[in-house]
Design an enzyme around this catalytic site. Sequence first.
Site, PDB file in Angstrom:
ATOM      1  N   GLU A  99       0.813  -1.208   0.000  1.00 46.97           N
ATOM      2  CA  GLU A  99       0.000   0.000   0.000  1.00 46.97           C
ATOM      3  C   GLU A  99       0.847   1.260   0.000  1.00 46.97           C
ATOM      4  OE1 GLU A  99      -3.099  -1.862   3.210  1.00 46.97           O
ATOM      5  OE2 GLU A  99      -2.185   0.069   3.584  1.00 46.97           O
ATOM      6  N   CYS A 112       2.959   8.158   2.158  1.00 47.68           N
ATOM      7  CA  CYS A 112       3.317   7.161   3.159  1.00 47.68           C
ATOM      8  C   CYS A 112       3.643   5.878   2.386  1.00 47.68           C
ATOM      9  CB  CYS A 112       2.112   6.980   4.090  1.00 47.68           C
ATOM     10  SG  CYS A 112       2.342   5.746   5.352  1.00 47.68           S
ATOM     11  N   CYS A 119       5.057  -7.718   7.473  1.00 43.58           N
ATOM     12  CA  CYS A 119       6.013  -7.293   8.501  1.00 43.58           C
ATOM     13  C   CYS A 119       6.191  -8.438   9.479  1.00 43.58           C
ATOM     14  CB  CYS A 119       5.501  -6.051   9.232  1.00 43.58           C
ATOM     15  SG  CYS A 119       6.671  -5.391  10.447  1.00 43.58           S
ATOM     16  N   CYS A 123       3.501  -6.185  16.065  1.00 41.57           N
ATOM     17  CA  CYS A 123       2.986  -5.229  17.051  1.00 41.57           C
ATOM     18  C   CYS A 123       1.490  -5.521  17.187  1.00 41.57           C
ATOM     19  CB  CYS A 123       3.233  -3.788  16.583  1.00 41.57           C
ATOM     20  SG  CYS A 123       4.991  -3.391  16.458  1.00 41.57           S
ATOM     21  N   CYS A 126      -1.383  -3.640  15.176  1.00 48.52           N
ATOM     22  CA  CYS A 126      -1.088  -3.278  13.785  1.00 48.52           C
ATOM     23  C   CYS A 126      -1.573  -4.338  12.800  1.00 48.52           C
ATOM     24  CB  CYS A 126       0.420  -3.082  13.621  1.00 48.52           C
ATOM     25  SG  CYS A 126       0.907  -2.739  11.919  1.00 48.52           S
ATOM     26  N   CYS A 337      -1.770   1.551   8.529  1.00 53.14           N
ATOM     27  CA  CYS A 337      -0.795   0.518   8.218  1.00 53.14           C
ATOM     28  C   CYS A 337      -1.417  -0.849   7.875  1.00 53.14           C
ATOM     29  CB  CYS A 337       0.095   0.400   9.447  1.00 53.14           C
ATOM     30  SG  CYS A 337       1.591  -0.469   9.149  1.00 53.14           S
TER      31      CYS A 337
END
Length: 354
Positions: A99, A112, A119, A123, A126, A337
């Site tokens: 994205e 962004c 990832c 976290c 997220c 995110c």
Amino acid sequence: MNITRTNLLDLTPAESESALRAFAESHGVPAYRGSQAARHLWGAAPAAAFEDMTDLPKEFRALLAEHFEIPRLALATEQESTDGTRKFLFTMHDGQAIETVAIPDGDRMTFCVSSQAGCALKCSFCATGAMGFARNLAPHEIAGQVRELAMLNPPLFATNIVFMGMGEPLMNWEAVDKTLTILNDPKGFEIGARHITVSTVGWLPGIEALAARKEQFRLAISVHAPTDGLRATLMPVNTKFPLADVIDAAAAFDRRVTFEYVMLGGVNDTPAIANELAMLARRCKAFVNLIPLHPGGSMGFVPTERQAIGAFARQLRVHGVEVAIRKSRGIDIAAACGQLRVERLERRRPVAAD
Ligand code: SAH
């Protein structure tokens, strides 16, 4: 003959220009033609293909296409928020999706960008963390996001870049390092280093590498909690790089540092926690960005109430800490995110605007 073509978009502007000049000369074409071709790679009007470089002789364009490539990212989906924020989902050659979000704000336009597909860091609040890690992006896929938006009709040009899309940029340093050069170079996108922010969970080797660059690239640390105990429950990476070491690295960073702090209702938003956070921010002379939790993909957390965010901000200011409450942008299009990719994969409906 099956030759491997050199990907010019994985090179810095200086590298691609010298490769193109050498190539021209070795084919009996004046070297300046190489520089001419290089001008089409980045900047305000990137070429979609060699054949579009119409100021070059046709035969030379054909020759370039045989020996080099300038790959595109495929635009899979685009959404526009009522606040003007636009979100793009690109797919890459292997089907991985990433994205990019374009956020207009007055005369600024912030992109962004994503640095990894997925990832690894998990976290707990997220959406990208929840999908797991697929792979690192190459420079042409990170800088390529900026390039693709400059190729839209009408084009979108970034005045600012934040590495706050999918992924942990400092775990993909080699590609991010090169991308920073492409973004900043006058022969690349010519975006001032102070307008480019790398956001990290506190990946120490990467912070050192970023600090070693001579340009004034900015560093943002995702702090999210002022103590190891709490931070480790939100960010598993805290056991590898404990907060004290991250704070030391941020304090040693000789340029402006921002703390990112996502406000999680009833978790990290008490006045006592604000006091502890203030001590860390003062040590690093950091500016604190309070981020309202983006709903959607936020797994069991609730946002801190508006008034409570205000009170938390005032508590930080009591200690002389500079603080801003980040505007939530693109809520109606789930522009946080990893959220677009998650939404597409799960075919969920967008989160309603409030
Ligand atoms: N890995 C890097 C950069 C990508 S995330 C980092 O962690 O800094 C960019 C920022 O968005 C981080 O501060 C991250 O914690 C925050 N973020 C992630 N999910 C969020 C959510 N649901 N709401 C608000 N901010 C979120």
